[in-house]
Motif scaffolding. Structure first.
Motif, PDB file in Angstrom:
ATOM      1  N   GLN A 162      19.087  22.403  64.476  1.00 56.64           N
ATOM      2  CA  GLN A 162      18.059  22.623  65.496  1.00 56.64           C
ATOM      3  C   GLN A 162      17.097  23.734  65.055  1.00 56.64           C
ATOM      4  N   LEU A 163      17.639  24.698  64.329  1.00 54.51           N
ATOM      5  CA  LEU A 163      16.803  25.781  63.821  1.00 54.51           C
ATOM      6  C   LEU A 163      15.956  25.290  62.645  1.00 54.51           C
ATOM      7  N   SER A 205      23.152  38.330  73.392  1.00 56.68           N
ATOM      8  CA  SER A 205      23.055  36.869  73.478  1.00 56.68           C
ATOM      9  C   SER A 205      23.135  36.282  72.073  1.00 56.68           C
ATOM     10  N   TYR A 206      23.504  35.000  72.013  1.00 53.83           N
ATOM     11  CA  TYR A 206      23.579  34.332  70.715  1.00 53.83           C
ATOM     12  C   TYR A 206      22.220  34.423  69.999  1.00 53.83           C
ATOM     13  N   GLU A 207      21.166  34.226  70.773  1.00 58.20           N
ATOM     14  CA  GLU A 207      19.819  34.201  70.202  1.00 58.20           C
ATOM     15  C   GLU A 207      19.461  35.559  69.595  1.00 58.20           C
ATOM     16  N   ASP A 208      19.841  36.614  70.302  1.00 51.09           N
ATOM     17  CA  ASP A 208      19.539  37.966  69.831  1.00 51.09           C
ATOM     18  C   ASP A 208      20.297  38.246  68.520  1.00 51.09           C
ATOM     19  N   VAL A 209      21.576  37.876  68.504  1.00 49.82           N
ATOM     20  CA  VAL A 209      22.370  38.090  67.281  1.00 49.82           C
ATOM     21  C   VAL A 209      21.756  37.265  66.138  1.00 49.82           C
ATOM     22  N   ALA A 210      21.365  36.037  66.447  1.00 50.05           N
ATOM     23  CA  ALA A 210      20.809  35.175  65.399  1.00 50.05           C
ATOM     24  C   ALA A 210      19.584  35.829  64.755  1.00 50.05           C
ATOM     25  N   VAL A 211      18.704  36.365  65.578  1.00 44.68           N
ATOM     26  CA  VAL A 211      17.486  36.968  65.017  1.00 44.68           C
ATOM     27  C   VAL A 211      17.861  38.155  64.114  1.00 44.68           C
ATOM     28  N   ARG A 212      18.830  38.962  64.552  1.00 38.90           N
ATOM     29  CA  ARG A 212      19.224  40.126  63.743  1.00 38.90           C
ATOM     30  C   ARG A 212      19.839  39.710  62.402  1.00 38.90           C
ATOM     31  N   ILE A 213      20.685  38.662  62.436  1.00 36.53           N
ATOM     32  CA  ILE A 213      21.357  38.230  61.194  1.00 36.53           C
ATOM     33  C   ILE A 213      20.374  37.524  60.261  1.00 36.53           C
ATOM     34  N   LEU A 214      19.469  36.736  60.843  1.00 42.38           N
ATOM     35  CA  LEU A 214      18.564  35.936  60.012  1.00 42.38           C
ATOM     36  C   LEU A 214      17.414  36.761  59.431  1.00 42.38           C
ATOM     37  N   ALA A 215      17.009  37.813  60.141  1.00 38.07           N
ATOM     38  CA  ALA A 215      15.796  38.556  59.762  1.00 38.07           C
ATOM     39  C   ALA A 215      15.773  38.977  58.285  1.00 38.07           C
ATOM     40  N   TYR A 259      18.008  27.037  70.451  1.00 36.96           N
ATOM     41  CA  TYR A 259      19.284  27.089  71.174  1.00 36.96           C
ATOM     42  C   TYR A 259      19.148  26.748  72.662  1.00 36.96           C
ATOM     43  N   ALA A 260      17.904  26.558  73.091  1.00 37.79           N
ATOM     44  CA  ALA A 260      17.709  26.040  74.459  1.00 37.79           C
ATOM     45  C   ALA A 260      18.173  24.584  74.544  1.00 37.79           C
ATOM     46  N   THR A 261      18.364  23.935  73.402  1.00 40.35           N
ATOM     47  CA  THR A 261      18.805  22.529  73.409  1.00 40.35           C
ATOM     48  C   THR A 261      20.316  22.414  73.609  1.00 40.35           C
ATOM     49  N   PHE A 262      21.025  23.536  73.619  1.00 39.34           N
ATOM     50  CA  PHE A 262      22.489  23.497  73.753  1.00 39.34           C
ATOM     51  C   PHE A 262      22.896  23.430  75.226  1.00 39.34           C
ATOM     52  N   VAL A 298      27.852  28.884  71.397  1.00 36.02           N
ATOM     53  CA  VAL A 298      29.136  28.538  70.779  1.00 36.02           C
ATOM     54  C   VAL A 298      30.260  29.336  71.458  1.00 36.02           C
ATOM     55  N   PRO A 299      30.715  28.891  72.634  1.00 35.26           N
ATOM     56  CA  PRO A 299      31.712  29.678  73.386  1.00 35.26           C
ATOM     57  C   PRO A 299      33.073  29.717  72.693  1.00 35.26           C
ATOM     58  N   LEU A 300      33.814  30.783  73.004  1.00 30.21           N
ATOM     59  CA  LEU A 300      35.207  30.896  72.530  1.00 30.21           C
ATOM     60  C   LEU A 300      36.139  30.523  73.665  1.00 30.21           C
ATOM     61  N   VAL A 301      37.206  29.792  73.342  1.00 29.87           N
ATOM     62  CA  VAL A 301      38.210  29.434  74.348  1.00 29.87           C
ATOM     63  C   VAL A 301      39.578  29.858  73.808  1.00 29.87           C
ATOM     64  N   GLN A 302      40.292  30.645  74.577  1.00 30.15           N
ATOM     65  CA  GLN A 302      41.610  31.112  74.094  1.00 30.15           C
ATOM     66  C   GLN A 302      42.641  30.000  74.262  1.00 30.15           C
TER      67      GLN A 302
END
Ligand SMILES: Cc1ncc(COP(=O)(O)O)c(C=O)c1O
Ligand SMILES: N[C@@H](CCOP(=O)(O)O)C(=O)O
Length: 466
Positions: free
Chosen positions: A117-118, A50-60, A80-83, A89-93
């Motif tokens: 938001q963070l 999830s975005y949230e999980d990746v965020a915690v790993r990158i920010l830690a 990110y619950a406010t999104f 941040v979805p990707l669209v081809q």
């Protein structure tokens, strides 16, 4: 993690102090003392999370032990619950090797929400723990301001003063800042450009008596926390498309160089990226710098992408620090040159180093309109004028057509309805939560481009609420 100034003469700080400090006391910008490096396995392991999980790993690694892991995870989840999109941040081809990364699903419809938001929550956490209060001063060309106001409205530990260039933001952007009815929010229209607003903010920080007396805090990308939060989506997008075994590229609409510097940060953390495209509008100072090696200021021109009508690109200083061997004195020398003669020239090896990762292109208003029209006709998608700058700039400088190009879609088209309507003949509507924006009463002060007048207005307001 400890942080050092790009000018080498400010105290080395930990994360909490860097968050609260904003600009370094020597006028420089804070950067991490060293870059945390993720292994290829660690990067592979981000895919599908999830975005949230990746965020915690990158920010830690940047946050270190300033905030406990559980608290950080809770802050990230709440932010990110406010999104309005589950993927944040979805990707669209949009083509065989082209994707849009939609960064506008937050409350104020621009990519600034992702970091803001963070940051609002990080400030709250740290200030509550310390029992302190701050006065946030920010400069905006339209998007940072509304994102900051939304993130800090009604927060007891902060007053927020946002300076924006009078008559140079879109009506939607202005109303997003002036219709928020919160006692701690103050929108100030400055009779000048965004560069004037930004230099007023920096001057307030460089006046140490005022800075300390008011306990100033920053929400512009001069604040390191903004950049680190924006680095996260380079990882989520790249790993969704096969990184690290597959290289990707990014095209980034650029003004203050914060968003694209976040992409550079991702590369320093180990993310394989083929190229980062600096996409500018007619305010092409960065594109000229990449071409000639000379950063030379001109006059700001009004364009259809007003949020990027910027000449002084704050975060370029962070890149200079990196490509000049982290030599603070050398960076200070270039900044002195800029102050004295409105220009500086990059030494040859530093320019080579920049060109290894970055390409640049500038896009005028006619191409912005043509690009919005073309993307709409080819895909049915409506892009905003800033996103169009990125899409158009990538065309001319793409190194390999087979490498996925991720275009950062920085704002919702409804923020710039006039330009979009001109291109597509259809006026984009605001999402439901902003449907009554044009009926809400506005509240703002109009002030001259004058440091003393602005400091006085801020001082009086803070004193009256103390
Ligand atoms: C919609 C939009 N796109 C792009 C940019 C450029 O981002 P940056 O200043 O981080 O380069 C901004 C603000 O500057 C913006 O508001
Ligand atoms: N486009 C920005 C300009 C300020 O940039 P920042 O990233 O340094 O806050 C805006 O919308 O205000």
């Amino acid at each position: 993690m400890r942080y050092v100034s790009t000018r080498g003469r400010a105290p080395v700080l930990g994360f909490e102090e860097v968050l609260l400090a904003g600009l370094a006391r020597d006028g420089g910008l804070y950067v991490p003392e060293s870059w945390p490096l993720f292994s290829l396995d660690e990067i592979s392991d981000l895919a599908g999370r999830s975005y949230e999980d990746v965020a915690v790993r990158i920010l830690a690694p940047y946050v270190g032990d300033a905030i406990g892991k559980d608290d950080l995870a809770a802050i990230v989840a709440d932010a990110y619950a406010t999104f309005r999109h589950k993927a944040v941040v979805p990707l669209v081809q949009t083509g065989a090797s082209d994707w849009l990364m939609e960064l506008f699903h937050g409350p104020t419809l621009a990519f600034k929400d992702v970091a803001m938001q963070l940051i609002g929550r990080l400030f709250d956490h740290v200030l509550t723990k310390r029992g302190e209060r701050v006065t946030i001063v920010g400069a905006t060309s339209g998007d940072t301001g509304s994102a900051a106001i939304e993130a800090f409205r009604d927060r007891a530990a902060a007053d927020v003063f946002i300076l924006f260039p009078h008559g140079r933001v879109s009506e939607v952007q202005r109303r997003q800042m002036t219709t928020v009815d919160a006692p701690n929010v103050h929108a100030i229209a400055v009779e000048g450009t965004f560069d004037d607003c930004q230099s007023l903010v920096k001057a307030m920080f460089n006046d140490h008596a005022f800075r300390d007396g008011m306990r100033l805090g920053a929400v512009n990308s001069i604040n390191w926390a903004r950049v680190m939060a924006q680095a996260v989506y380079y990882f989520t997008a790249a790993t969704a498309l096969g990184a690290p075994s597959r290289c990707v590229s990014f095209s980034v609409p650029t003004g203050n160089f914060g968003d694209i510097f976040a992409g550079y940060v991702a590369t320093r953390m180990g993310l394989p990226v083929e190229q980062l495209v600096i996409a500018t509008n007619a305010n092409d100072i960065l594109a000229r710098t990449i071409e000639t090696g000379t950063y030379s200021m001109g006059e700001v021109v009004k364009t259809l992408s007003p949020s990027m009508d910027i000449q002084v690109s704050s975060n370029f200083e962070r890149l200079l620090f990196e490509v000049m061997g982290r030599d603070g004195a050398a960076v200070q020398g270039l900044m002195d040159g800029l102050q004295q003669s409105r220009a500086f020239t990059l030494p040859g090896p530093a320019l080579e180093e920049v060109r290894r990762t970055f390409d640049a292109g500038s896009v005028d208003d006619d191409r912005i309109l043509a690009t919005i029209r073309r993307v709409h006709a080819e895909t049915g998608l409506t892009i905003d004028p800033h996103t169009a700058v990125g899409v158009a700039a990538a065309v001319g400088v793409r190194r390999d057509p087979l490498t996925p190009m991720i275009h950062l879609a920085c704002a919702h088209p409804a923020k710039f309805p006039d330009a979009v309507e001109k291109a597509t003949k259809a006026r984009p509507g605001l999402p439901p939560h902003l449907a009554d924006l044009f009926d809400r009463p506005e509240r703002m002060s109009v002030l001259p481009n004058d440091l003393a007048a602005i400091k006085q207005a801020i001082g009086e307001k803070v004193a009256s609420t103390a």
